[in-house]
Scaffold this motif. Structure first.
Motif, short mmCIF file in Angstrom:
data_model
loop_
_atom_site.label_atom_id
_atom_site.label_comp_id
_atom_site.label_asym_id
_atom_site.label_seq_id
_atom_site.Cartn_x
_atom_site.Cartn_y
_atom_site.Cartn_z
N ASP A 1 3.79 -6.32 4.95
CA ASP A 1 2.92 -5.11 5.29
C ASP A 1 2.46 -4.16 4.14
OD1 ASP A 1 5.53 -4.20 4.42
OD2 ASP A 1 6.13 -3.14 6.28
N ALA A 2 2.89 -4.97 3.17
CA ALA A 2 2.36 -4.34 1.82
C ALA A 2 0.75 -3.73 1.97
CB ALA A 2 2.64 -5.13 0.64
N GLU A 3 0.47 -2.89 1.22
CA GLU A 3 -0.87 -2.59 1.12
C GLU A 3 -1.96 -3.33 0.58
OE1 GLU A 3 -2.30 0.20 2.53
OE2 GLU A 3 -0.44 0.75 3.37
N PRO A 4 -2.95 -3.70 0.85
CA PRO A 4 -3.97 -4.87 0.24
C PRO A 4 -3.96 -4.69 -1.47
CG PRO A 4 -5.08 -3.69 1.99
CD PRO A 4 -3.73 -3.31 1.79
N ASP A 5 -3.93 -3.39 -1.88
CA ASP A 5 -4.11 -3.46 -3.50
C ASP A 5 -2.84 -3.95 -3.97
OD1 ASP A 5 -2.80 -1.17 -2.45
OD2 ASP A 5 -3.04 -0.05 -4.43
N VAL A 6 -1.54 -3.72 -3.15
CA VAL A 6 -0.35 -4.42 -3.49
C VAL A 6 -0.40 -5.59 -3.75
CG1 VAL A 6 2.20 -4.32 -3.43
CG2 VAL A 6 1.01 -2.30 -3.05
N LEU A 7 -0.74 -6.26 -2.67
CA LEU A 7 -0.94 -7.72 -2.45
C LEU A 7 -1.59 -8.31 -3.76
CD1 LEU A 7 -0.44 -10.66 -1.12
CD2 LEU A 7 -2.47 -9.94 0.05
N VAL A 8 -2.87 -7.91 -4.08
CA VAL A 8 -3.69 -8.40 -5.06
C VAL A 8 -2.99 -8.21 -6.25
CG1 VAL A 8 -5.84 -7.86 -6.46
CG2 VAL A 8 -5.89 -7.71 -3.89
N ASP A 9 -2.32 -6.99 -6.79
CA ASP A 9 -1.33 -6.75 -7.94
C ASP A 9 -0.41 -7.76 -7.87
OD1 ASP A 9 -0.80 -5.18 -10.41
OD2 ASP A 9 0.96 -4.80 -9.25
N ALA A 10 0.28 -8.07 -6.89
CA ALA A 10 1.12 -8.97 -7.06
C ALA A 10 0.97 -10.53 -7.37
CB ALA A 10 2.02 -9.08 -5.54
N VAL A 11 -0.23 -10.76 -6.69
CA VAL A 11 -0.74 -12.14 -7.11
C VAL A 11 -1.07 -12.36 -8.52
CG1 VAL A 11 -2.71 -13.82 -6.53
CG2 VAL A 11 -1.65 -12.57 -4.68
N ARG A 12 -1.88 -11.16 -9.04
CA ARG A 12 -2.06 -11.14 -10.45
C ARG A 12 -1.05 -11.15 -11.31
NH1 ARG A 12 -7.18 -6.97 -9.60
NH2 ARG A 12 -8.75 -8.63 -9.10
#
Length: 219
Positions: A106-117
């Motif tokens: 349920d993390a926000e989309p920008d958090v997911l992107v940052d996590a992957v990076r």
């Protein structure tokens, strides 16, 4: 470009993640609906990150994580566990299996992107809302470990201080403030520490610290 493999038994979840990641310039190079397929796809595509669910029919994510990133794996593939589950055995099993990070679905989309990076860059992470709780509970479940003098001898006194603060869930900025250092200096220290210990990222450095007895749960 960061290359990602998505692993989840729900096609709609994979599709949603793909839209989020690709909209931010990341490339989805493969998908799988179970752990066994995840291992095959990841070994074929050699992505920068595998986004891995944990509970899936036909092969769980923890076993797949261990095969891709576990101890002794040559040329491991970084795994970011993305789960609906909070503090349960799946999270801790994933950390022990070699996961480089953990994030709630349920993390926000920008958090997911940052996590992957961040995982692709070798930083590793645990969901910020859960970091301290995950580390504390992980340490408690590990139980008492006899300190290994050889492990302690690998690091300088300053490096040991940094590892201790990292194991409390502190960020680079918080470690820097506590030790009156620049954040860039902390980052350099952590890089050297990971080289010395063989840890791939911050998350696995925490696992190493508890396994070696350098950090005592509750201390």
């Amino acid at each position: 470009m960061t290359r990602v493999v998505l692993v989840d038994d729900q096609a709609v979840v994979r599709a949603g993640f793909a839209v989020i990641l690709q909209s931010e310039g990341l490339e989805v190079v493969g998908e799988a609906s179970n752990g066994a397929d995840a291992v095959r796809v990841a070994r074929r595509e050699r992505p920068d990150v595998v986004c891995m669910d944990v509970r899936m029919p036909g092969g769980d994510g923890i076993t797949a994580t261990r095969e891709l990133a576990g101890p002794g794996v040559v040329d491991p593939v970084p795994v970011l566990v993305v789960s609906t589950f909070d503090l349960d055995d799946y999270v801790f099993g994933a950390l022990e299996a070699g996961a480089s990070g953990f994030l709630l679905k349920d993390a926000e989309p920008d958090v997911l992107v940052d996590a992957v990076r961040r995982v692709a860059a070798g930083d590793g992470l645990v969901d910020q809302a859960l970091t301290r709780r995950v580390i504390d509970e992980f340490a408690r479940r590990r139980g008492p470990v006899v300190a290994d003098p050889a492990a302690t001898g690998l690091l300088t006194a300053r490096e040991q201080e940094i590892v201790a603060l990292l194991c409390r869930g502190s960020s680079n900025a918080e470690i820097a403030a506590a030790l009156f250092l620049e954040p860039s200096t902390v980052k350099s220290h952590l890089s050297r520490i990971m080289t010395k210990t063989g840890a791939r990222d911050r998350v696995q450095l925490v696992v190493w610290a508890y396994d070696s007895g350098m950090v005592v749960p509750g201390a």
